[in-house]
Scaffold this active site. Sequence first.
Site, PDB file in Angstrom:
ATOM      1  N   CYS A  99      11.052  -4.479   1.435  1.00 38.57           N
ATOM      2  CA  CYS A  99      10.843  -3.342   2.336  1.00 38.57           C
ATOM      3  C   CYS A  99      11.757  -2.181   1.953  1.00 38.57           C
ATOM      4  O   CYS A  99      12.967  -2.360   1.847  1.00 38.57           O
ATOM      5  CB  CYS A  99      11.113  -3.755   3.786  1.00 38.57           C
ATOM      6  N   GLY A 232      -2.911  -7.640   2.712  1.00 38.37           N
ATOM      7  CA  GLY A 232      -2.221  -6.956   3.796  1.00 38.37           C
ATOM      8  C   GLY A 232      -3.177  -6.080   4.588  1.00 38.37           C
ATOM      9  O   GLY A 232      -3.907  -6.538   5.470  1.00 38.37           O
TER      10      GLY A 232
HETATM   11  C1  LIG Z   1       2.039  -1.526   8.828  1.00 38.43           C
HETATM   12  C2  LIG Z   1       2.706  -2.312   7.726  1.00 38.43           C
HETATM   13  C3  LIG Z   1       3.863  -3.016   8.005  1.00 38.43           C
HETATM   14  C4  LIG Z   1       4.493  -3.779   7.014  1.00 38.43           C
HETATM   15  N1  LIG Z   1       5.588  -4.532   7.329  1.00 38.43           N
HETATM   16  C5  LIG Z   1       6.102  -5.385   6.412  1.00 38.43           C
HETATM   17  C6  LIG Z   1       7.113  -6.322   6.754  1.00 38.43           C
HETATM   18  O1  LIG Z   1       7.550  -6.422   7.908  1.00 38.43           O
HETATM   19  N2  LIG Z   1       7.594  -7.136   5.776  1.00 38.43           N
HETATM   20  C7  LIG Z   1       7.118  -7.080   4.481  1.00 38.43           C
HETATM   21  O2  LIG Z   1       7.571  -7.836   3.626  1.00 38.43           O
HETATM   22  N3  LIG Z   1       6.151  -6.215   4.135  1.00 38.43           N
HETATM   23  C8  LIG Z   1       5.620  -5.394   5.066  1.00 38.43           C
HETATM   24  N4  LIG Z   1       4.571  -4.590   4.728  1.00 38.43           N
HETATM   25  C9  LIG Z   1       4.031  -4.645   3.354  1.00 38.43           C
HETATM   26  C10 LIG Z   1       2.917  -5.679   3.268  1.00 38.43           C
HETATM   27  O3  LIG Z   1       3.400  -6.969   3.542  1.00 38.43           O
HETATM   28  C11 LIG Z   1       2.282  -5.671   1.852  1.00 38.43           C
HETATM   29  O4  LIG Z   1       3.257  -6.065   0.913  1.00 38.43           O
HETATM   30  C12 LIG Z   1       1.739  -4.300   1.457  1.00 38.43           C
HETATM   31  O5  LIG Z   1       0.993  -3.726   2.515  1.00 38.43           O
HETATM   32  C13 LIG Z   1       0.879  -4.386   0.205  1.00 38.43           C
HETATM   33  O6  LIG Z   1      -0.246  -5.217   0.411  1.00 38.43           O
HETATM   34  P1  LIG Z   1      -1.718  -4.591   0.720  1.00 38.43           P
HETATM   35  O7  LIG Z   1      -1.983  -3.561  -0.338  1.00 38.43           O
HETATM   36  O8  LIG Z   1      -2.642  -5.760   0.639  1.00 38.43           O
HETATM   37  O9  LIG Z   1      -1.648  -3.963   2.079  1.00 38.43           O
HETATM   38  C14 LIG Z   1       3.949  -3.818   5.704  1.00 38.43           C
HETATM   39  C15 LIG Z   1       2.759  -3.104   5.433  1.00 38.43           C
HETATM   40  C16 LIG Z   1       2.140  -2.386   6.434  1.00 38.43           C
HETATM   41  C17 LIG Z   1       0.846  -1.650   6.119  1.00 38.43           C
END
Ligand SMILES: Cc1cc2nc3c(=O)[nH]c(=O)nc-3n(C[C@H](O)[C@H](O)[C@H](O)COP(=O)(O)O)c2cc1C
Length: 332
Positions: A99, A232
């Site tokens: 993060c 995600g």
């Molecule tokens: C609203 C939101 C909140 C997120 N919160 C976290 C989190 O608490 N911990 C984490 O490791 N990643 C967090 N992420 C990142 C996601 O876990 C993921 O790694 C990222 O969205 C990429 O995957 P995607 O392209 O499939 O969305 C968050 C993403 C979004 C959109």
Amino acid sequence: MSLPNPPSPRRLSVAPMMDWTDRHCRYFHRLISRRTWLYTEMVTTGALLFGDVARHLAFTAEEAPVALQLGGSEPDDLARAAKLGEQWGYDEINLNCGCPSERVQRGAFGACLMNEPALVADCVRAMRDAVSVPVTVKHRIGVDAMEDYAFVRDFVGTIAEAGCEVFIVHARNAILKGLSPKENREIPPLKYEYAYRLKRDFPALEIIINGGIKTLDEAQLHLEHVDGVMLGREAYHNPFVLADVDARFYGGEAAKTREEVEAALIDYCAAELARGTFLGAVTRHALGLYRGVAGARGWRRVLSDNKRLAKGELSIFDEARSYLREPSEIID
Ligand SMILES: Cc1cc2nc3c(=O)[nH]c(=O)nc-3n(C[C@H](O)[C@H](O)[C@H](O)COP(=O)(O)O)c2cc1C
């Protein structure tokens, strides 16, 4: 290509997402897929050690399997928080090393931990000593201008020596200064090849790929190179993407229909209303259920009307459904 490890229970997972993957969201995802591996939102060690533990950790058995994601960088605190997680019944404890938010950087955890692999190794060791469920790490492939594959390879190698066997690789860099968390999920380029290389270099480790993946067809292609795929945003905005996961990746049951999922969701809403939960706290996670179906916009609009939701009447679903048209009609 066949992989050396037995199939991972994390073949398909839904990412930890702050403010999104709360217990209502997980319950809803579980109605769509029995086997998808689910993650909590990130919970900081401070919130657990000094806050309301039940508020952060309570969940229902129906949601399992669920992994608890922790944010922190003090080995002792993480060990205590991991222990709490195990006691509350979580199936995995995951450490957030991905993060990039300013707030998280001020706490010196999240993605900036990638610059301190020895500290992460200490954290993992302390957590593993405290619990018997798997301790896993979610991370990026680099930080700021660090583009070399060797950086993430050495990070994974160091943490693996501390006993971590599962790595969730969000396959883009984290930019610690100048990009918002949202931009950090969009602007740094995806490099899936880095995750594939990690699997080739560390065949005994379980490598889960994450970032920008939208369909189960894409997931299937990634599974030729890595052990698991984490979705995600797509799983959140288009949750029915999970419908075929059990049959396709786990040899499990055939997909339910959207209507069956909705009926089960209504039962859950009734139970939550009886506990005094605001109906919108549940429905807000389900607004994408009919995505791509004609009339979905009307369904979504009704179920996001807070005034109506505040009345706590399940008849709101009947009205929402009246907007759905036959599939042959024009798609919204
Ligand atoms: C609203 C939101 C909140 C997120 N919160 C976290 C989190 O608490 N911990 C984490 O490791 N990643 C967090 N992420 C990142 C996601 O876990 C993921 O790694 C990222 O969205 C990429 O995957 P995607 O392209 O499939 O969305 C968050 C993403 C979004 C959109």
